[in-house]
Design an enzyme around this catalytic site. Structure first.
Site, PDB file in Angstrom:
ATOM      1  N   GLU A 137       0.823  -1.222   0.132  1.00 50.56           N
ATOM      2  CA  GLU A 137      -0.225  -0.152  -0.116  1.00 50.56           C
ATOM      3  C   GLU A 137       0.848   1.236   0.100  1.00 50.56           C
ATOM      4  O   GLU A 137       1.388   1.348   1.131  1.00 50.56           O
ATOM      5  CB  GLU A 137      -0.952  -0.112   1.232  1.00 50.56           C
ATOM      6  CG  GLU A 137      -2.032   0.750   1.045  1.00 50.56           C
ATOM      7  CD  GLU A 137      -2.055   2.098   1.874  1.00 50.56           C
ATOM      8  OE1 GLU A 137      -1.884   3.198   1.371  1.00 50.56           O
ATOM      9  OE2 GLU A 137      -2.040   1.999   3.209  1.00 50.56           O
ATOM     10  N   CYS A 161      -2.126   8.962   2.959  1.00 50.62           N
ATOM     11  CA  CYS A 161      -2.075   8.263   1.434  1.00 50.62           C
ATOM     12  C   CYS A 161      -3.288   8.664   0.902  1.00 50.62           C
ATOM     13  O   CYS A 161      -3.367   8.810  -0.390  1.00 50.62           O
ATOM     14  CB  CYS A 161      -1.559   6.976   1.567  1.00 50.62           C
ATOM     15  SG  CYS A 161      -2.642   5.716   2.322  1.00 50.62           S
ATOM     16  N   GLU A 188       2.899  13.502  -4.829  1.00 52.57           N
ATOM     17  CA  GLU A 188       2.282  13.386  -3.358  1.00 52.57           C
ATOM     18  C   GLU A 188       2.904  14.506  -2.447  1.00 52.57           C
ATOM     19  O   GLU A 188       4.094  14.173  -2.287  1.00 52.57           O
ATOM     20  CB  GLU A 188       2.228  11.849  -2.795  1.00 52.57           C
ATOM     21  CG  GLU A 188       1.629  11.733  -1.385  1.00 52.57           C
ATOM     22  CD  GLU A 188       1.719  10.309  -1.107  1.00 52.57           C
ATOM     23  OE1 GLU A 188       0.664   9.951  -0.613  1.00 52.57           O
ATOM     24  OE2 GLU A 188       2.619   9.860  -1.015  1.00 52.57           O
TER      25      GLU A 188
END
Length: 488
Positions: A254, A288, A387
């Site tokens: 993940e 996230c 990100e």
């Protein structure tokens, strides 16, 4: 003003014992609100990692023989101990990671609930019996544990991730060796104390602390590891995949996200603003599945932007252990603060306009960055494509749903997404065409225990939570049983 606390000394947990490392070296852990040293944890050796793997392999031989319902009893007892120590554990998390105390408390409570949920799966995961093409034959598919699991933890929800790796692993008959983040190891080692207290057999649950180059590489490359489960950055995931590839070890990853939020022309703006702000500032933007970029219909862009700037300016931040009524705390480290600062500065150089924030907070200590809203950003810019992992929200506009979906999908990540609309057709089209593992409609980005948290593209492989997440820790064994009904 902060009060200097005594530096804690933690030990790693191997084969039911708390141990110092033979290396004699330690990793220092700092409070991101005060920049003060709060603890030291052992920097273990390759040999000590191997020891943890070996004892986990030995323990698994007996652990898997216990009925799943018996294994679940240990987890239920562990969840109860976590609840009993809720306030203490929440403060440990806030001290080393920086999230507000209310969120740390929620993390602890959610962890206990998660463990209970996985314990409840003990009697419900199942194999199959298939029809054979031959007479007098049964085909059975058994679901069996994989063996020893290596669990790699991030620093953003470090306590919950211990459970997300360990609970499904243990209930299905695996044993586990966990490597916590070097930024936030304290809470994992406090978790280990509760594991010891409830009597989980020696070797079933182990924690080794140290740098990724030593601990991580050894865990991921070991031929005795059956599954590597990692939550972390794309770079970390790639490194683990490479290390695991020599043994063709199964990986469940993940990784990063760059979640788009689409605000349609008919959206409830007050709901959208609240949900997007909540999804951006939670844990100071260090999640996230946070909303990382907004696409708003051009006809309502002005009104929406005004509302969201007002909301971001009202966000309260500070030291979670000393200040009350906070919405967010600091970023986790100086490196994290510098990364966010550099990304915003680069966006401004490329023409972005700062409507709120855009700089470090004016505080004497701590890694604080002001809640930031940016407009006039380009789709191909770093701030839109990469990100940020901080409280920064770039806003772009679109003309129609075709364009909104195209822009949202134009990204290397595929973890979470969201859309705000009152139109069922719009919502369902987005749900079918957005290339993400999760889509939230008219709500904040936060997954459920019984769901399935998984990403596409560079956001990962496999997933966690619910019955599908439990399957990550199982492997199949097909048995063909030929019998003779006439034999006496």
């Amino acid at each position: 003003m902060s009060t200097k606390t005594e530096t804690k000394q933690y030990q790693m947990y191997i084969n039911g014992e708390f141990l110092d490392s033979k290396s004699g070296e330690y990793i220092s852990v700092y409070n991101p609100s005060t920049e003060e040293l709060i603890s030291q944890v052992p920097s273990c050796t390759v040999e000590e990692v191997q020891e943890a793997i070996d004892v986990a392999e030995q323990a698994q031989k007996q652990w898997k023989k216990k009925p799943a319902s018996e294994r679940a009893k240990y987890l239920t007892a562990l969840a109860e101990e976590i609840r009993k120590n809720k306030e203490f554990l929440a403060r440990v998390i806030s001290e080393e990671q920086g999230k507000v105390l209310a969120l740390s408390t929620t993390e602890v409570e959610f962890t206990a609930d998660y463990i209970d949920y996985m314990a409840g799966m003990a009697r419900s995961y199942e194999g199959e019996i298939l029809q054979s093409d031959r007479p007098n034959e049964n085909i059975m598919i058994f679901k069996e544990p994989i063996g020893v699991v290596a669990g790699f933890l991030p620093w953003n929800f470090p306590f919950f991730l211990v459970a997300r790796k360990a609970a499904p692993a243990l209930v299905t008959g695996n044993t586990i060796v966990i490597k916590p983040s070097s930024e936030t190891p304290n809470n994992a080692l406090e978790f280990a104390k509760l594991v010891e207290k409830v009597g989980i057999p020696k070797g079933v649950f182990n924690i080794v602390t140290g740098r990724g180059g030593t601990v991580g590489d050894k865990l991921a490359s070991s031929e005795k590891i059956g599954l590597v489960s990692l939550t972390g950055s794309v770079n970390a995931g790639v490194s683990v995949m490479k290390a695991a590839s020599d043994n063709v070890t199964k990986v469940s990853l993940e990784l990063g996200g760059k979640a788009p939020a689409i605000v349609a022309e008919d959206a409830d703006l007050d709901l959208a603003v609240k949900a997007i702000v909540d999804s951006r500032i939670i844990n100071s933007g260090q999640v996230c599945n946070c909303a990382e970029r907004v696409y708003v219909h051009e006809s309502i862009a002005g009104t929406f932007t005004t509302k969201i700037v007002e909301a971001m300016k009202k966000v309260n931040f500070g030291n979670p252990l000393e200040e009350e009524n906070l919405d967010m705390g600091p970023l986790v480290s100086k490196q994290a603060l510098e990364s966010v600062e550099a990304m915003v500065n680069q966006a401004v150089l490329e023409g972005a306009q700062v409507l709120s924030g855009g700089k470090r907070a004016d505080r004497e200590t701590g890694y604080f960055y002001e809640p930031t809203v940016l407009i006039n950003v380009k789709q191909d810019s770093e701030i839109v494509q990469e990100e940020v992992f901080g409280p920064v929200l770039p806003i772009l506009t679109f003309k129609d749903l075709d364009e909104a979906i195209k822009l949202a999908n134009d990204c290397q990540y595929g973890l979470t997404s969201s859309i705000y609309t009152q139109n069922l057709d719009t919502a369902m089209r987005a749900a079918n065409e957005l290339l993400f593992g999760e889509t939230y409609i008219n709500r904040e980005n936060f997954e459920a225990i019984q769901g399935f948290h998984s990403g596409r593209k560079k956001s990962g492989i496999g997933g966690a939570d619910g019955k599908h997440g439990l399957e990550e820790f199982l492997q199949t064994h097909v048995v063909y049983l030929q019998h003779n009904p006439n034999k006496k």
